[in-house]
Scaffold this motif. Structure first.
Motif, PDB file in Angstrom:
ATOM      1  N   VAL A 176      23.503  41.211  35.777  1.00 38.16           N
ATOM      2  CA  VAL A 176      23.917  42.325  34.920  1.00 38.16           C
ATOM      3  C   VAL A 176      24.540  43.435  35.762  1.00 38.16           C
ATOM      4  O   VAL A 176      25.602  43.985  35.404  1.00 38.16           O
ATOM      5  N   THR A 177      23.918  43.773  36.885  1.00 37.28           N
ATOM      6  CA  THR A 177      24.427  44.856  37.745  1.00 37.28           C
ATOM      7  C   THR A 177      25.803  44.526  38.301  1.00 37.28           C
ATOM      8  O   THR A 177      26.728  45.357  38.258  1.00 37.28           O
ATOM      9  N   LEU A 178      25.966  43.310  38.827  1.00 37.13           N
ATOM     10  CA  LEU A 178      27.262  42.913  39.382  1.00 37.13           C
ATOM     11  C   LEU A 178      28.334  42.869  38.303  1.00 37.13           C
ATOM     12  O   LEU A 178      29.501  43.227  38.555  1.00 37.13           O
ATOM     13  N   ASN A 179      27.974  42.434  37.103  1.00 39.07           N
ATOM     14  CA  ASN A 179      28.944  42.393  36.014  1.00 39.07           C
ATOM     15  C   ASN A 179      29.445  43.791  35.655  1.00 39.07           C
ATOM     16  O   ASN A 179      30.582  43.956  35.209  1.00 39.07           O
ATOM     17  N   ILE A 180      28.595  44.789  35.860  1.00 42.08           N
ATOM     18  CA  ILE A 180      28.985  46.175  35.566  1.00 42.08           C
ATOM     19  C   ILE A 180      29.837  46.778  36.682  1.00 42.08           C
ATOM     20  O   ILE A 180      30.848  47.419  36.421  1.00 42.08           O
ATOM     21  N   VAL A 181      29.429  46.531  37.934  1.00 38.84           N
ATOM     22  CA  VAL A 181      30.060  47.253  39.053  1.00 38.84           C
ATOM     23  C   VAL A 181      31.278  46.542  39.640  1.00 38.84           C
ATOM     24  O   VAL A 181      32.169  47.215  40.186  1.00 38.84           O
ATOM     25  N   LEU A 182      31.358  45.214  39.549  1.00 35.24           N
ATOM     26  CA  LEU A 182      32.503  44.526  40.141  1.00 35.24           C
ATOM     27  C   LEU A 182      33.742  44.704  39.268  1.00 35.24           C
ATOM     28  O   LEU A 182      33.673  44.606  38.047  1.00 35.24           O
ATOM     29  N   PRO A 183      34.895  44.970  39.890  1.00 36.86           N
ATOM     30  CA  PRO A 183      36.123  45.182  39.100  1.00 36.86           C
ATOM     31  C   PRO A 183      36.565  43.900  38.405  1.00 36.86           C
ATOM     32  O   PRO A 183      36.391  42.797  38.932  1.00 36.86           O
ATOM     33  N   LYS A 184      37.093  44.086  37.198  1.00 40.37           N
ATOM     34  CA  LYS A 184      37.594  42.936  36.438  1.00 40.37           C
ATOM     35  C   LYS A 184      38.830  42.383  37.121  1.00 40.37           C
ATOM     36  O   LYS A 184      39.656  43.131  37.656  1.00 40.37           O
ATOM     37  N   GLU A 185      39.003  41.064  37.074  1.00 43.12           N
ATOM     38  CA  GLU A 185      40.188  40.433  37.641  1.00 43.12           C
ATOM     39  C   GLU A 185      41.221  40.242  36.544  1.00 43.12           C
ATOM     40  O   GLU A 185      40.900  39.800  35.447  1.00 43.12           O
ATOM     41  N   LYS A 193      23.079  47.066  21.229  1.00 40.16           N
ATOM     42  CA  LYS A 193      23.739  47.974  22.169  1.00 40.16           C
ATOM     43  C   LYS A 193      23.789  47.386  23.583  1.00 40.16           C
ATOM     44  O   LYS A 193      24.673  47.730  24.367  1.00 40.16           O
ATOM     45  N   LEU A 194      22.830  46.516  23.876  1.00 39.35           N
ATOM     46  CA  LEU A 194      22.769  45.926  25.211  1.00 39.35           C
ATOM     47  C   LEU A 194      23.596  44.655  25.325  1.00 39.35           C
ATOM     48  O   LEU A 194      23.815  44.157  26.426  1.00 39.35           O
ATOM     49  N   ARG A 195      24.067  44.135  24.196  1.00 39.12           N
ATOM     50  CA  ARG A 195      24.744  42.833  24.173  1.00 39.12           C
ATOM     51  C   ARG A 195      25.960  42.794  25.096  1.00 39.12           C
ATOM     52  O   ARG A 195      26.234  41.767  25.737  1.00 39.12           O
ATOM     53  N   LYS A 196      26.683  43.886  25.208  1.00 41.31           N
ATOM     54  CA  LYS A 196      27.901  43.894  26.029  1.00 41.31           C
ATOM     55  C   LYS A 196      27.612  43.630  27.501  1.00 41.31           C
ATOM     56  O   LYS A 196      28.517  43.285  28.270  1.00 41.31           O
ATOM     57  N   TYR A 197      26.349  43.809  27.889  1.00 46.52           N
ATOM     58  CA  TYR A 197      25.975  43.572  29.280  1.00 46.52           C
ATOM     59  C   TYR A 197      25.581  42.115  29.528  1.00 46.52           C
ATOM     60  O   TYR A 197      25.167  41.763  30.632  1.00 46.52           O
ATOM     61  N   PHE A 198      25.725  41.266  28.493  1.00 44.59           N
ATOM     62  CA  PHE A 198      25.329  39.871  28.622  1.00 44.59           C
ATOM     63  C   PHE A 198      26.470  38.936  28.221  1.00 44.59           C
ATOM     64  O   PHE A 198      26.334  38.153  27.278  1.00 44.59           O
ATOM     65  N   PRO A 199      27.609  38.966  28.933  1.00 44.63           N
ATOM     66  CA  PRO A 199      28.686  38.008  28.670  1.00 44.63           C
ATOM     67  C   PRO A 199      28.260  36.617  29.149  1.00 44.63           C
ATOM     68  O   PRO A 199      27.205  36.465  29.788  1.00 44.63           O
ATOM     69  N   PRO A 200      29.062  35.576  28.869  1.00 45.81           N
ATOM     70  CA  PRO A 200      28.677  34.210  29.245  1.00 45.81           C
ATOM     71  C   PRO A 200      28.319  34.023  30.716  1.00 45.81           C
ATOM     72  O   PRO A 200      27.410  33.252  31.028  1.00 45.81           O
TER      73      PRO A 200
END
Length: 443
Positions: free
Chosen positions: A422-431, A128-135
């Motif tokens: 992890v936090t920045l990957n969640i809160v920063l908007p996707k480009e 369930k946590l895997r999506k928070y760990f992209p490359p």
């Protein structure tokens, strides 16, 4: 020439003993000193006797070998079925020292036992946590891991932590001989000598160190030939604050294991680690903590040194690493075998470690750049490394914070690196990429 179709470059397949033995031993030599050193540090801090210390070193090797086999072959949900070498983690040393001084070794073992169960539960929800760990996140953690290990490699190179001859010319020469030997055999030879360049470098360094007076074999005389490690040498005590502090360090261990597993899958197998592999690796990490506590030793975690070996050699066959685990178990049963390896001077290990640790950092860079390094991803990497790794270089910044905060965030900085990434990957908007923009304009 090296046959890239050989089974040693495949995850499965039965490698020849003529290959499996030297390549497996290479893994063990690379981690052996680092595996027993944390326990020696704690035993000295708590003023343990020579008999207790020797018995616990044997148990440390036994548990490392057993949990490495679990990682290689998997038992139920435990293990990644990847060539992950397990050993005692340095990251636990500061907090265990504090707990040991306050509550004694029984308090340490009680907290480690509970922390192991907590990590097993954490591993169960890794999917369930895997999506928070992209490359970009895992790559940043792996890169930070390599950077944070480099001071350890340089310290070994100079003679080891607290050595009376730290930084001596003889240590620097010995480390350089090992480093050059590894480099020459890795780059200028083919076949087994290229693949086993680290082992060759360590052997050459060991031999050169003997006439230099850096290896003392007199310690072997008083050691028995056979001795089987026994569980429950010490008892358990349970204290809430100790459990909380050490459980936080198990979280650090989980982050390290996720990074190491990702790096092995990427640089060894050539793909991303699967959810089951990450979950199994973290759960096996927890099992190592539980078994370690039962045998009165410190928690195990995946070893970065061995990730560096795989990154250099591309030898990813699990049976090769399992052969190395067999040497660890033998060392636990035959004390003199393990003692001969443990006498390896720190500067010899340092000569090989510098390159291995740097290769981990390079693996992190490859992970990060496997996706477009756009402005968003660059920001994640920059802030995570800048604050997390930067803080670990200046630990005094946290001097006025509670001791638990200092221990969790001020040691290697990996927890903070992971938390920020992890936090920045969640809160920063996707480009949006250019193709998406073109499609939107067309619509």
């Amino acid at each position: 020439m090296t046959d890239k179709n050989s089974v040693i470059y495949q995850l499965d397949g039965k490698a020849k003993l003529s290959q499996a033995i030297p390549l497996g031993l290479q893994h063990i030599l690379a981690m052996f000193v680092g595996n027993v050193t944390p326990l020696i540090i704690i035993a000295n801090t708590l003023s343990m006797g020579l008999e207790d210390k020797a018995a616990l070193i044997q148990s440390t090797m036994l548990i490392s070998g057993l949990v490495t086999l679990i990682q290689c072959y998997k038992i139920g949900p435990f293990g990644a079925r990847l060539p992950i070498v397990m050993g005692t983690s340095f990251s636990f040393v500061p907090v265990i020292t504090a707990v040991g001084i306050k509550y004694g070794y029984e308090g340490v073992l009680g907290a480690c036992l509970i922390g192991g169960f907590i990590q097993v539960m954490l591993g169960q929800v890794m999917q369930k946590l895997r999506k928070y760990f992209p490359p970009v996140v895992t790559g940043t953690v792996v890169l930070a891991m390599g950077i944070s290990l480099l001071p350890t490699g340089i310290n070994y190179f100079a003679g080891g932590f607290g050595a009376s001859d730290f930084g001596s010319v003889s240590n620097l020469i010995l480390g350089t001989i090992v480093l050059l030997t590894v480099l020459i055999f890795n780059q200028y030879t083919k076949g087994i000598t290229s693949i086993a360049s680290i082992l060759i470098g360590l052997i050459v360094g060991y031999i050169v160190a003997i006439p230099m007076g850096k290896v003392d074999f007199s310690q072997l005389v008083s050691m028995s030939m056979i001795s089987v490690p026994m569980p429950l040498r010490f008892g358990f005590e349970f204290h809430i604050d100790a459990i909380f502090a050490i459980s936080c360090m198990y979280m650090v261990s989980a982050v390290e294991t996720v990074g190491d597993t990702t790096a092995i899958a990427t640089c060894g197998v050539g793909r991303d680690a699967t959810d089951k592999e990450l979950s199994g690796a973290v759960m096996a990490d927890g099992v190592g903590g539980i078994l370690g506590a039962l045998f009165s030793v410190l928690p195990t975690t995946s070893f970065g040194q061995n990730v560096g070996i795989i990154a250099m050699t591309k030898v990813v066959n699990r049976n090769v690493v399992a052969t190395g685990a067999g040497f660890l178990i033998l060392a636990a049963i035959f004390p003199k075998f393990g003692a001969i390896i443990s006498l390896m001077p720190a500067s010899v290990l340092g000569g090989a470690s510098v390159m291995m640790f740097a290769m981990i950092a390079v693996s992190g860079i490859k992970l990060i750049t496997s996706e477009p390094l756009n402005n968003r991803n660059s920001t994640i990497v920059a802030l995570a490394l800048g604050i997390g790794v930067g803080l670990s270089f200046v630990p005094g910044v946290l001097a006025n914070m509670p001791e638990s905060i200092q221990l969790i965030f001020g040691d290697s900085g990996l927890v903070l690196v992971a938390l920020i990434a992890v936090t920045l990957n969640i809160v920063l908007p996707k480009e949006q990429n250019k193709n998406d923009i073109v499609l939107n304009v067309a619509k």
